[in-house]
Design a protein around this motif. Structure first.
Motif, short mmCIF file in Angstrom:
data_model
loop_
_atom_site.label_atom_id
_atom_site.label_comp_id
_atom_site.label_asym_id
_atom_site.label_seq_id
_atom_site.Cartn_x
_atom_site.Cartn_y
_atom_site.Cartn_z
N SER A 30 43.06 34.39 -14.88
CA SER A 30 42.16 34.67 -13.77
C SER A 30 40.95 33.76 -13.90
O SER A 30 40.19 33.87 -14.87
CB SER A 30 41.73 36.14 -13.82
OG SER A 30 40.48 36.31 -13.18
N THR A 31 40.76 32.86 -12.93
CA THR A 31 39.58 31.99 -13.00
C THR A 31 38.31 32.83 -12.84
O THR A 31 37.27 32.50 -13.42
CB THR A 31 39.65 30.86 -11.95
OG1 THR A 31 40.16 31.38 -10.72
CG2 THR A 31 40.52 29.73 -12.42
N GLY A 32 38.40 33.95 -12.09
CA GLY A 32 37.25 34.84 -11.98
C GLY A 32 36.85 35.39 -13.34
O GLY A 32 35.67 35.39 -13.71
N LEU A 35 35.34 32.63 -15.46
CA LEU A 35 33.97 32.31 -15.03
C LEU A 35 33.00 33.41 -15.43
O LEU A 35 31.89 33.13 -15.90
CB LEU A 35 33.93 32.11 -13.50
CG LEU A 35 34.59 30.82 -13.01
CD1 LEU A 35 34.83 30.87 -11.51
CD2 LEU A 35 33.71 29.61 -13.35
N ARG A 36 33.42 34.68 -15.31
CA ARG A 36 32.53 35.78 -15.73
C ARG A 36 32.25 35.70 -17.23
O ARG A 36 31.14 35.98 -17.68
CB ARG A 36 33.12 37.15 -15.35
CG ARG A 36 32.84 37.53 -13.87
CD ARG A 36 33.33 38.92 -13.54
NE ARG A 36 34.78 38.99 -13.51
CZ ARG A 36 35.53 38.62 -12.46
NH1 ARG A 36 34.97 38.19 -11.36
NH2 ARG A 36 36.85 38.69 -12.51
N ALA A 37 33.27 35.30 -18.01
CA ALA A 37 33.06 35.15 -19.46
C ALA A 37 32.04 34.03 -19.72
O ALA A 37 31.19 34.14 -20.61
CB ALA A 37 34.39 34.86 -20.16
N GLY A 56 29.07 35.60 -3.56
CA GLY A 56 30.41 35.66 -2.97
C GLY A 56 30.90 34.30 -2.50
O GLY A 56 31.86 34.20 -1.73
N GLU A 57 30.20 33.22 -2.93
CA GLU A 57 30.64 31.86 -2.58
C GLU A 57 31.61 31.34 -3.63
O GLU A 57 31.66 31.86 -4.75
CB GLU A 57 29.44 30.90 -2.57
CG GLU A 57 28.35 31.22 -1.58
CD GLU A 57 28.74 30.86 -0.17
OE1 GLU A 57 29.67 30.05 0.01
OE2 GLU A 57 28.14 31.42 0.76
N LEU A 58 32.33 30.28 -3.30
CA LEU A 58 33.20 29.67 -4.29
C LEU A 58 32.39 28.76 -5.22
O LEU A 58 31.45 28.10 -4.79
CB LEU A 58 34.29 28.83 -3.62
CG LEU A 58 35.33 29.60 -2.80
CD1 LEU A 58 36.40 28.65 -2.29
CD2 LEU A 58 35.94 30.74 -3.60
N ASP A 84 45.89 33.69 -11.12
CA ASP A 84 45.34 34.79 -10.32
C ASP A 84 43.96 34.34 -9.82
O ASP A 84 43.01 34.33 -10.59
CB ASP A 84 45.28 36.03 -11.24
CG ASP A 84 44.31 37.09 -10.77
OD1 ASP A 84 43.84 37.02 -9.63
OD2 ASP A 84 44.02 38.00 -11.59
N GLY A 85 43.90 33.93 -8.56
CA GLY A 85 42.61 33.49 -8.03
C GLY A 85 42.40 31.99 -8.11
O GLY A 85 41.30 31.48 -7.91
N PHE A 86 43.45 31.25 -8.38
CA PHE A 86 43.44 29.78 -8.37
C PHE A 86 44.81 29.32 -7.89
O PHE A 86 45.80 29.87 -8.37
CB PHE A 86 43.17 29.21 -9.77
CG PHE A 86 42.99 27.71 -9.77
CD1 PHE A 86 41.75 27.13 -9.77
CD2 PHE A 86 44.11 26.87 -9.72
CE1 PHE A 86 41.59 25.75 -9.76
CE2 PHE A 86 43.97 25.49 -9.68
CZ PHE A 86 42.70 24.94 -9.71
N PRO A 91 41.73 21.26 -2.03
CA PRO A 91 41.54 20.31 -3.14
C PRO A 91 41.98 20.87 -4.50
O PRO A 91 42.51 20.13 -5.33
CB PRO A 91 40.03 20.02 -3.13
CG PRO A 91 39.62 20.26 -1.71
CD PRO A 91 40.49 21.39 -1.22
N GLN A 92 41.80 22.17 -4.72
CA GLN A 92 42.27 22.76 -5.99
C GLN A 92 43.80 22.69 -6.08
O GLN A 92 44.37 22.41 -7.13
CB GLN A 92 41.80 24.20 -6.13
CG GLN A 92 40.29 24.33 -6.37
CD GLN A 92 39.82 25.77 -6.47
OE1 GLN A 92 40.61 26.68 -6.72
NE2 GLN A 92 38.52 25.98 -6.29
N ALA A 93 44.48 22.98 -4.96
CA ALA A 93 45.94 22.93 -4.95
C ALA A 93 46.41 21.49 -5.17
O ALA A 93 47.38 21.24 -5.90
CB ALA A 93 46.47 23.47 -3.62
P1 AMP Z 1 37.66 36.93 -8.59
O1 AMP Z 1 37.45 37.72 -9.81
O2 AMP Z 1 38.96 36.19 -8.55
O3 AMP Z 1 37.42 37.73 -7.32
O4 AMP Z 1 36.54 35.78 -8.59
C1 AMP Z 1 35.15 36.09 -8.61
C2 AMP Z 1 34.34 34.89 -8.16
O5 AMP Z 1 34.55 33.81 -9.07
C3 AMP Z 1 34.70 34.33 -6.80
O6 AMP Z 1 34.07 35.03 -5.73
C4 AMP Z 1 34.15 32.91 -6.93
O7 AMP Z 1 32.74 32.88 -6.86
C5 AMP Z 1 34.55 32.57 -8.36
N1 AMP Z 1 35.90 31.98 -8.42
C6 AMP Z 1 37.01 32.52 -9.02
N2 AMP Z 1 38.07 31.70 -8.89
C7 AMP Z 1 37.62 30.62 -8.20
C8 AMP Z 1 38.23 29.44 -7.74
N3 AMP Z 1 39.54 29.18 -7.94
N4 AMP Z 1 37.46 28.55 -7.06
C9 AMP Z 1 36.15 28.76 -6.85
N5 AMP Z 1 35.50 29.86 -7.24
C10 AMP Z 1 36.22 30.80 -7.93
#
Ligand code: AMP
Length: 208
Positions: A30-32, A35-37, A56-58, A84-86, A91-93
């Motif tokens: 999970s990229t989310g 990123l949280r870590a 809530g932005e990317l 999961d979430g990527f 461009p990421q794909a």
């Molecule tokens: P999630 O836990 O997957 O809902 O992700 C939480 C937040 O992390 C998202 O609202 C984005 O700010 C960031 N995020 C997670 N995955 C991505 C991604 N693939 N590209 C850009 N931002 C991401």
């Protein structure tokens, strides 16, 4: 087997990934969570990402692409993974294609906006364990009654304004991936609205 779980925030991607990963002998990425870590660790990446996430932005593509590539190069990913979430943008794909990452299937979870708002606004995290609960009367799983309410918190991006923004971001930037992967012939649709057991079984059927 390498999979992508696609769908709006709150579609249940993480929950379902946890439920099928052992059967499929893959790890969930999970990229989310990554990123949280990074935010919690106060790393340079975390400091750059935090403002985008809270709103809530990317997070910018280059940051997330580097993070993901680093993760999938690790040993535990060599037998297979669920992203999961990527990717969340074209461009990421394209970066996955350019890196010649093999993908077997893209599971697209369909859930309407009203249910997403309902689910996300009830989501609470148990701070000591990181486990996810749902405080809605119909939420699953319910927080255990013997755990003090102070131990639960709501993610900043699960608050009403950020949820609304995440849905707009999904529509504008992520949903074009449905066509992108349909054209490749990799996309399978799953109804994400029912009971978790039903969704899990639908995912297994879609992957056969
Ligand atoms: P999630 O836990 O997957 O809902 O992700 C939480 C937040 O992390 C998202 O609202 C984005 O700010 C960031 N995020 C997670 N995955 C991505 C991604 N693939 N590209 C850009 N931002 C991401």
């Amino acid at each position: 087997m390498n999979l992508i779980f696609l769908g709006p925030p709150g579609a249940g991607k993480g929950t379902i990934a946890h439920r099928v990963m052992d059967d499929l002998k893959v790890v969930q990425i999970s990229t989310g969570d990554l990123l949280r870590a990074a935010v919690a660790a106060g790393s340079e990446l975390g400091q750059k990402a935090k403002g985008f996430m809270d709103a809530g932005e990317l997070v910018p593509d280059d940051l997330v692409i580097d993070l993901l590539k680093e993760r999938i190069a690790q040993d535990d990913c060599q037998e297979g993974f669920i992203l999961d979430g990527f990717p969340r943008t074209i461009p990421q794909a394209e970066a996955l294609d350019a890196a010649e990452v093999h993908i077997d299937k893209v599971v697209n979870f369909n859930v309407d906006d009203a249910l997403i708002i309902h689910r996300l606004s009830g989501r609470r995290i148990h701070r000591p364990t990181g486990k996810i609960f749902n405080v809605n009367p119909d939420g699953v799983p319910q927080p255990p009654e013997d755990v003090p309410t102070e131990e639960f918190y709501q993610r900043d991006d699960d608050k009403a304004e950020a949820i609304a923004n995440r849905l707009v971001v999904y529509r504008d930037q992520t949903s074009p991936l449905i066509d992108f992967y349909t054209q490749k012939g990799w996309l399978v649709d799953v109804d994400g609205t029912g009971a978790i057991d039903v969704i899990v079984s639908d995912v297994h059927s879609a992957l056969k």
